[in-house]
Structures are given as C-alpha cells and as structure tokens.
Design an enzyme around this catalytic site. Sequence first.
Site, PDB file in Angstrom:
ATOM      1  N   THR A  79      24.548 -15.284  10.643  1.00 35.70           N
ATOM      2  CA  THR A  79      23.217 -15.584   9.581  1.00 35.70           C
ATOM      3  C   THR A  79      21.779 -15.180  11.079  1.00 35.70           C
ATOM      4  O   THR A  79      22.093 -15.440  12.346  1.00 35.70           O
ATOM      5  CB  THR A  79      22.551 -17.355   9.609  1.00 35.70           C
ATOM      6  OG1 THR A  79      22.306 -17.570  10.812  1.00 35.70           O
ATOM      7  CG2 THR A  79      23.556 -17.596   8.366  1.00 35.70           C
ATOM      8  N   HIS A 116      30.087  -8.012   2.586  1.00 38.54           N
ATOM      9  CA  HIS A 116      30.282  -9.185   2.730  1.00 38.54           C
ATOM     10  C   HIS A 116      31.891  -9.036   2.196  1.00 38.54           C
ATOM     11  O   HIS A 116      32.786 -10.011   2.269  1.00 38.54           O
ATOM     12  CB  HIS A 116      29.488 -10.038   2.070  1.00 38.54           C
ATOM     13  CG  HIS A 116      29.515  -9.692   0.358  1.00 38.54           C
ATOM     14  ND1 HIS A 116      28.556  -8.286   0.080  1.00 38.54           N
ATOM     15  CD2 HIS A 116      29.718  -9.600  -1.277  1.00 38.54           C
ATOM     16  CE1 HIS A 116      28.140  -8.529  -1.369  1.00 38.54           C
ATOM     17  NE2 HIS A 116      29.766  -9.328  -1.458  1.00 38.54           N
ATOM     18  N   ASP A 132      25.389 -25.374   9.892  1.00 37.57           N
ATOM     19  CA  ASP A 132      24.122 -26.524   9.653  1.00 37.57           C
ATOM     20  C   ASP A 132      23.307 -26.242   8.345  1.00 37.57           C
ATOM     21  O   ASP A 132      24.431 -26.659   7.272  1.00 37.57           O
ATOM     22  CB  ASP A 132      22.770 -24.832   9.856  1.00 37.57           C
ATOM     23  CG  ASP A 132      22.643 -24.384   9.255  1.00 37.57           C
ATOM     24  OD1 ASP A 132      22.244 -24.394   8.370  1.00 37.57           O
ATOM     25  OD2 ASP A 132      22.163 -22.960  10.093  1.00 37.57           O
ATOM     26  N   ALA A 133      22.552 -26.903   7.975  1.00 36.22           N
ATOM     27  CA  ALA A 133      22.483 -28.043   6.886  1.00 36.22           C
ATOM     28  C   ALA A 133      22.065 -27.367   5.860  1.00 36.22           C
ATOM     29  O   ALA A 133      21.831 -27.151   4.794  1.00 36.22           O
ATOM     30  CB  ALA A 133      21.140 -29.001   7.067  1.00 36.22           C
ATOM     31  N   ASN A 168      21.300 -32.887  12.823  1.00 38.65           N
ATOM     32  CA  ASN A 168      20.234 -33.710  13.817  1.00 38.65           C
ATOM     33  C   ASN A 168      21.060 -34.867  12.454  1.00 38.65           C
ATOM     34  O   ASN A 168      21.329 -34.677  11.669  1.00 38.65           O
ATOM     35  CB  ASN A 168      18.729 -33.709  13.524  1.00 38.65           C
ATOM     36  CG  ASN A 168      18.441 -35.285  13.448  1.00 38.65           C
ATOM     37  OD1 ASN A 168      18.218 -35.747  12.321  1.00 38.65           O
ATOM     38  ND2 ASN A 168      17.648 -35.162  14.641  1.00 38.65           N
ATOM     39  N   CYS A 202      18.395 -32.607  20.633  1.00 41.23           N
ATOM     40  CA  CYS A 202      16.939 -33.132  20.524  1.00 41.23           C
ATOM     41  C   CYS A 202      16.549 -34.176  21.426  1.00 41.23           C
ATOM     42  O   CYS A 202      15.439 -34.642  20.951  1.00 41.23           O
ATOM     43  CB  CYS A 202      16.214 -33.326  19.091  1.00 41.23           C
ATOM     44  SG  CYS A 202      17.722 -34.058  18.084  1.00 41.23           S
TER      45      CYS A 202
HETATM   46  C1  LIG Z   1      16.396 -24.897  17.748  1.00 41.79           C
HETATM   47  C2  LIG Z   1      16.855 -24.879  16.999  1.00 41.79           C
HETATM   48  C3  LIG Z   1      18.157 -25.695  16.667  1.00 41.79           C
HETATM   49  C4  LIG Z   1      18.462 -25.842  16.084  1.00 41.79           C
HETATM   50  N1  LIG Z   1      19.640 -26.579  15.537  1.00 41.79           N
HETATM   51  C5  LIG Z   1      20.394 -27.480  14.244  1.00 41.79           C
HETATM   52  C6  LIG Z   1      21.261 -28.268  13.506  1.00 41.79           C
HETATM   53  O1  LIG Z   1      22.112 -28.012  14.604  1.00 41.79           O
HETATM   54  N2  LIG Z   1      21.430 -28.494  12.568  1.00 41.79           N
HETATM   55  C7  LIG Z   1      20.942 -27.895  11.317  1.00 41.79           C
HETATM   56  O2  LIG Z   1      21.368 -28.122  10.056  1.00 41.79           O
HETATM   57  N3  LIG Z   1      19.930 -26.626  11.833  1.00 41.79           N
HETATM   58  C8  LIG Z   1      18.949 -26.669  12.899  1.00 41.79           C
HETATM   59  N4  LIG Z   1      18.083 -26.151  13.608  1.00 41.79           N
HETATM   60  C9  LIG Z   1      17.209 -25.736  11.844  1.00 41.79           C
HETATM   61  C10 LIG Z   1      17.878 -24.252  10.969  1.00 41.79           C
HETATM   62  O3  LIG Z   1      18.164 -23.261  12.297  1.00 41.79           O
HETATM   63  C11 LIG Z   1      17.114 -23.855   9.851  1.00 41.79           C
HETATM   64  O4  LIG Z   1      16.944 -25.041   9.093  1.00 41.79           O
HETATM   65  C12 LIG Z   1      17.161 -22.748   9.904  1.00 41.79           C
HETATM   66  O5  LIG Z   1      16.617 -22.343   8.310  1.00 41.79           O
HETATM   67  C13 LIG Z   1      19.011 -22.239   9.697  1.00 41.79           C
HETATM   68  O6  LIG Z   1      19.074 -20.811   8.745  1.00 41.79           O
HETATM   69  P1  LIG Z   1      20.671 -20.217   8.498  1.00 41.79           P
HETATM   70  O7  LIG Z   1      21.131 -21.349   7.859  1.00 41.79           O
HETATM   71  O8  LIG Z   1      20.156 -19.315   7.683  1.00 41.79           O
HETATM   72  O9  LIG Z   1      21.319 -20.364   9.905  1.00 41.79           O
HETATM   73  C14 LIG Z   1      17.715 -26.110  14.167  1.00 41.79           C
HETATM   74  C15 LIG Z   1      16.510 -25.217  14.108  1.00 41.79           C
HETATM   75  C16 LIG Z   1      16.239 -24.848  16.146  1.00 41.79           C
HETATM   76  C17 LIG Z   1      14.962 -23.857  16.079  1.00 41.79           C
END
Ligand SMILES: Cc1cc2nc3c(=O)[nH]c(=O)nc-3n(C[C@H](O)[C@H](O)[C@H](O)COP(=O)(O)O)c2cc1C
Length: 235
Positions: A79, A116, A132-133, A168, A202
């Site tokens: 992403t 894709h 991630d979430a 988290n 964190c």
């Molecule tokens: C330094 C940093 C660490 C992050 N770590 C997490 C994580 O471990 N898990 C999570 O769900 N979101 C984490 N986030 C938030 C996600 O990056 C954010 O929700 C983002 O929109 C995810 O986009 P994506 O799913 O398109 O990659 C983090 C953000 C930052 C700035």
Amino acid sequence: MDDDVVVIDEDENEKNGEETAEIRPPLTRSHKITRESSEKHNLLLILTGSIAVMKVTELISTLYEKCGKQRLSIKVVTTENAMKLLQIQKLELDEMIYEDRDEWSMWRERGDPVLHIELRKWADSALIAPLDANTLAKIANGLCDNLVTSVIRAWDLLKPCYFAPAMNTHMWENPLTLQHRNVLKSQLKFKEICPIQKELICGDTGQGAMASVGTITSVISALVRDQLAIRSKGS
Ligand SMILES: Cc1cc2nc3c(=O)[nH]c(=O)nc-3n(C[C@H](O)[C@H](O)[C@H](O)COP(=O)(O)O)c2cc1C
C-alpha cells in the site's frame, strides 16, 4: 529490481533537511509478469501500513533460508502507507515491489496487462504480513480502492492466503477487529497467523504485535513444501 532507478533531486532533499530514498519510475505496459519455473512456488508478499514492515527484510531472507531460493519466488505488493514506512526506514529489497502507481501506468489500452489480475495469476499463494487494521477492515467489507485490496478482491479463493495482523492493542481489542477477522477466516477461508503479546513500539503492552518471523516463516515454508510435493506427484 529490473527497472531503471531515478535519484530524487538532491537540492530538494537538502531543502527538506532529510535524505530521500531512491525511487524507480512507474512500470510501463512492457513490464511482463511471468512464472519462472514450475519447480518454484510463487509467493505474493503483501505489506500494509504497520510499523511491523520493519521486519520485511528478515522475513524474506528467512523464507528463502527455510524454503530454498531455488524453490521460492517472491514478489512484493505494498500500500502507499507501507511504502512510506519502507522509505522512512530506508529499507531496500531485492524483490520486485509493486505499488498503486504501477497499476495505472501499466495499462493504456485493451490488451495491456491489468496489474492486479496479472499478480493474482502469477501467485500460488499470498501472505499479508503485516496486515494493519485499515486494510483488514477494507478486505472484510469488500473494498478494492488500491492495488493491495484489488489483488485480494480478485483473489482465486482456491489458492491459500495467509494474514498476520499487526496493530496497537486497543485496535486489536476493538470489537470491529474480531468481526473483520471472522469474515476473512469464515467467508474467504483465509488463514490467520495470530498476533502476539509484547511491548509495542508505541509503548503500550498487550496483544496485537505481528507474529514472530520464525512463526510466520514456519507456516509458509510448510505450505511451500506441501504444494511443491503435490505438484511433483501430479507431473
Ligand atoms: C509509524 C506508524 C506506524 C503504524 N503502525 C500501525 C500498525 O502497526 N497497525 C495498524 O493497524 N496501523 C498502524 N498505523 C496506521 C496505519 O498506517 C494507517 O491506518 C493507514 O491508513 C494504513 O493504510 P494502509 O492500510 O493503506 O496501509 C501506523 C501509522 C504510523 C504513522
């Protein structure tokens, strides 16, 4: 990587007061995604925006160690936010990394590759680690607004897909997370590699950290071994 590399304007970097990682130009329609050999398992490693992307180099090298480089081929899909984390951490991978911008630069007219779909055809299996979430929620709700979620929405559900959540503790304990995980497991039949409890970057301590590289690579190397054994019996 098999494409030219463009170095970002150094003056611009100085103005920003930080070094910028090298980025390659977007891929064009001439980029071909082909299977190397039927003796190799093709793994799509999908990265989303969790801090656990820091583990990606260790994850890849351990996968090659456990599976053997001659038996495993890896392509990485990210992403935009995972890519940002890779760049901030200055992590460079030898494997091809596909990003959102490639999806739109590779297609010009009918007959051109749709990235894709090409990635989905190339892959024997997928590993989403870290998941991630945000992307977990998107997949559970059928969204496909970037390369990662489009690959997954178009996934051949007969092919294995593993996911290793990383978030988290409060995100992990939110009831929506359980709901979303259940959709992936029950409806899509994806297999979860459960997170572990530890002190997160964190500062919070609790459940939600991505499973260890050892655990993830043991699961995937067993899959690779089994799938190659089935294939060799069938040939
Ligand atoms: C330094 C940093 C660490 C992050 N770590 C997490 C994580 O471990 N898990 C999570 O769900 N979101 C984490 N986030 C938030 C996600 O990056 C954010 O929700 C983002 O929109 C995810 O986009 P994506 O799913 O398109 O990659 C983090 C953000 C930052 C700035």
